[in-house]
Design a protein around this motif. Structure first.
Motif, short mmCIF file in Angstrom:
data_model
loop_
_atom_site.label_atom_id
_atom_site.label_comp_id
_atom_site.label_asym_id
_atom_site.label_seq_id
_atom_site.Cartn_x
_atom_site.Cartn_y
_atom_site.Cartn_z
N ILE B 47 -1.27 3.19 -12.87
CA ILE B 47 -2.55 3.51 -12.21
C ILE B 47 -2.38 3.60 -10.69
O ILE B 47 -2.86 4.56 -10.08
N PRO B 48 -1.63 2.66 -10.06
CA PRO B 48 -1.38 2.85 -8.62
C PRO B 48 -0.60 4.14 -8.30
O PRO B 48 -0.83 4.75 -7.26
N VAL B 52 -1.93 7.22 -5.74
CA VAL B 52 -1.28 7.82 -4.56
C VAL B 52 -1.94 9.14 -4.18
O VAL B 52 -1.95 9.54 -3.02
N MET B 54 -4.76 9.77 -3.62
CA MET B 54 -5.82 9.64 -2.61
C MET B 54 -5.29 9.97 -1.21
O MET B 54 -6.07 10.13 -0.28
N TYR B 59 -10.80 9.20 1.04
CA TYR B 59 -11.21 8.22 0.05
C TYR B 59 -12.58 7.62 0.38
O TYR B 59 -12.84 7.18 1.49
N ILE B 61 -15.06 4.71 -0.32
CA ILE B 61 -15.00 3.33 -0.81
C ILE B 61 -15.99 3.08 -1.93
O ILE B 61 -15.73 2.36 -2.88
N TYR B 277 0.32 -1.32 6.43
CA TYR B 277 -0.45 -2.56 6.21
C TYR B 277 -1.57 -2.68 7.23
O TYR B 277 -2.72 -2.94 6.89
N GLY B 280 -4.02 0.35 6.78
CA GLY B 280 -4.67 0.40 5.47
C GLY B 280 -5.50 -0.82 5.17
O GLY B 280 -6.69 -0.73 4.89
N ILE B 281 -4.85 -2.00 5.19
CA ILE B 281 -5.55 -3.21 4.76
C ILE B 281 -6.46 -3.72 5.87
O ILE B 281 -7.61 -4.08 5.62
N PHE B 286 -7.88 3.84 4.04
CA PHE B 286 -7.06 3.86 2.84
C PHE B 286 -6.27 5.15 2.66
O PHE B 286 -5.07 5.14 2.39
N ALA B 289 -3.43 5.62 5.30
CA ALA B 289 -2.32 4.69 5.08
C ALA B 289 -1.51 5.09 3.84
O ALA B 289 -0.28 5.01 3.84
N THR B 290 -2.21 5.52 2.79
CA THR B 290 -1.50 5.95 1.58
C THR B 290 -0.61 7.14 1.89
O THR B 290 0.51 7.25 1.40
#
Lengths: 298, 319
Positions: B47-48, B52, B54, B59, B61, B277, B280-281, B286, B289-290
């Motif tokens: 699933i991750p 990717v 995205m 994206y 939220i 990191y 993204g985080i 998102f 960063a992806t």
């Protein structure tokens, strides 16, 4: 034994000196940190503490062990290490045993599916969003579930199980054991060494993990000790403030003016390292074996 | 890895009776051993991987991927044109190259040295001590480094002052010039012993007759290292080198996050993974960063393929 030539003697002397230095530089940080943790903080601030404490004290440990939050972090770490390792080893070995069965329909596709994950992953952000979407944020199970199945360990288990004599399974079958019975009664009890090795690596991974809790856990009561230690060290380096303590420890602290943030963080570090140091001598023979199983099977 | 394909072939050969479904139902017990685990792998790995995609979306939220608009290569372009691109790429490449050039040969050198030691007790002690740091978390190791390099009773400052190299204690971890050295040294310190295990095992597998013959021919021990030991362990070295090259864009993550806390170090410490990191985080961008993470993954797979191609021409390869 052939006598060493002149050049070789120089080489051997150089090697002894170099390795002694290496062993010293590896050991010294442990020793020095332990010494600082047993020295009064006010005295450490004067400098010059290297091999031996100047003003010996147990106060640093007294403060740290009175901090209920740190003790809770220690407890969370122990809990996730024990539960996580146990569940991961059981599920992964069961998976591996199923994968040794030649008659397993789809075995080849299952294996391909596993191997792809060794080379590709979704990366940090998609995994983070998945965990969040599954509602695992701020849950103890975020430590256990996502890493439950390790493909790498499965392959090592599988290789080990395939090396067991085939006669074992046949006689178990004649005695009326099903596949599950054979696995739990015959195969697992015979897999001591491989279970020990992989449990060791899994447990160390759980104990040492600080990063995932730092992004998935906001609830302070669920933080493991490594993540708390990271926060303590950060406060130290950025603002050099006293480590954040709860009220009970603050009270303890007020009585003892001699502790400093440095001596406290060293004491905390020693406590977080202790379990590893304690089990290390007993498991050394297993991990050497484990590394070789893992890498030479490549 | 080769044994996997060899082993799975005979499975298809014996003719089975019944349709696929009845055969499947008959072996439900062993399917039940593997299917839950495969479901976990599907959820937490596949699933991750789908997620990717995205990187090509903006994206949303609240709506998730299904309701996010596709934007093509927008985020990649943004990264290439961002002011951080140069710094991040430079740091990533320099740090990983330094780690590769120093961190890769170091365990080999240690294994070669340990092999020349005849005193078993001494050898055992050096091994026991040097393996230990591998089992410590990066938090603990970073704590050691901070303590050693601290201006407040840091041992390195004490030593350098004793030797009159410096007058005042230096805050090593807040001086950008020293950061790469500290990072690489720490990495070697942590992994040199553990990394040597594999090479020691490879050396132990070398035929002792070769050394005896070389002794007879009067070759020195030093000479034997280069003419017997090193060539014998070359296949192992090459395999690990391929893996290391595939990881060339992984300059570090935990070590940099922990040692590069001081904001003045950002200029020299920010690498792709820490950038992903942070953006993204921490900043919750998102998709962007992806995209940066995907950019790194694509180059890494490319590097791995090239390294493996070169290795195959020399007779050793992963696949």
């Amino acid at each position: 034994m052939v006598r060493l030539g002149y050049g070789d003697k120089i080489m051997v002397v150089f090697i002894y000196i170099f390795l002694t230095l290496l062993a010293f530089t590896t050991f010294y940080p442990f020793w020095n940190s332990a010494v600082i943790s047993f020295n009064t903080g006010s005295d450490t601030a004067l400098g010059g503490i290297t091999f031996w404490p100047r003003e010996f004290t147990l106060e640093n440990y007294g403060v740290v062990l009175n901090d209920t939050r740190l003790l809770n972090g220690f407890y969370i770490s122990v809990l996730r290490t024990v539960i996580g390792t146990f569940l991961s080893i059981v599920t992964t070995s069961l998976f591996a045993y199923g994968m040794t069965k030649r008659e397993l329909i789809g075995r080849k596709y299952y294996m391909i599916m596993c191997i792809i994950t060794m080379y590709f992953s979704g990366g940090l952000i998609p995994s983070f969003l998945l965990i969040r979407g599954l509602g695992l944020m701020d849950s103890f199970w975020v430590f256990i579930i996502p890493g439950l199945i390790s493909v790498w360990n499965m392959i090592i288990f599988r290789t080990f199980f395939s090396g067991l004599p085939a006669g074992l399974e046949e006689s178990a079958k004649i005695d009326g054991c099903g596949n599950w019975g054979t696995f739990f009664r015959i195969i697992l009890p015979l897999s001591g060494p491989v279970i020990a090795t992989l449990s060791l690596f899994t447990a160390v991974g759980h104990w040492n993990d600080w990063f995932l809790p730092s992004i998935y856990i906001n609830n302070e009561n669920l933080l493991p000790i490594q993540t708390m230690l990271k926060q303590i060290l950060n406060t130290n380096i950025v603002s050099d403030q006293m480590a954040n303590l709860d009220s009970a420890a603050q009270g303890q602290l007020a009585k003892m003016q001699t502790v400093s943030s440095k001596s406290l963080s060293m004491a905390t570090m020693m406590i977080a390292t202790l379990p590893i140091i304690l089990v290390y001598p007993f498991v050394q023979k297993y991990f050497v074996k484990g590394v070789l199983v893992g890498s030479l099977k490549e | 890895m080769s044994q996997i394909s060899v082993e799975s072939k005979p499975a298809a050969k014996p003719k089975k009776s019944g349709s696929l479904i009845t055969r499947f139902a008959r072996q439900w017990d062993i399917q039940l051993m593997v299917l839950p685990a495969l479901a976990m792998i599907f959820v937490f790995s596949y699933i991750p991987m789908y997620g990717v995609l995205m990187a090509f979306q903006d994206y949303n939220i609240f709506g998730g991927m299904a309701e996010s608009p596709w934007v093509g290569l927008k985020h990649f372009k943004m990264f290439f044109e961002s002011p951080e691109f140069y710094t991040v790429m430079r740091n990533t490449i320099v740090i990983s190259l330094l780690k590769f050039l120093i961190g890769f040969p170091a365990p080999i050198l240690l294994a070669l040295m340990l092999n020349e030691i005849r005193g078993m007790a001494f050898k055992r002690i050096v091994q026991t001590v040097s393996y230990l740091p591998h089992f410590l978390s990066w938090v603990i190791v970073a704590g050691f480094v901070m303590s050693m390099l601290s201006t407040d009773n840091g041992s390195l400052n004490i030593l350098m002052q004793k030797l009159s190299l410096i007058d005042e204690p230096l805050g090593f971890l807040s001086i950008p010039e020293y950061f790469w050295t500290i990072l690489v040294t720490t990495g070697v310190w942590k992994e040199i012993g553990f990394g040597s295990i594999v090479y020691l095992a490879a050396i132990a597998g070398v035929d002792p007759h070769m050394y005896e013959a070389a002794d007879m021919d009067g070759a020195s021990k030093f000479r034997q290292i280069f003419t017997i030991t090193l060539p014998s362990i070359m296949p192992v070295v090459v395999i690990f080198m391929i893996l290391a090259i595939g990881n060339l864009l992984t300059a570090g993550f935990e070590d940099i996050l922990l040692l590069g806390v001081n904001p003045v170090l950002r200029e020299v410490s920010d690498v792709i993974d820490t950038y992903v990191y942070r953006i993204g985080i921490q900043n919750t961008r998102f998709s962007y960063a992806t995209a940066v993470g995907l950019f790194k993954a694509v180059i890494s797979v490319g590097l791995l393929t090239i390294a493996n191609y070169i290795a195959r021409r020399s007779g050793n390869s992963l696949w």
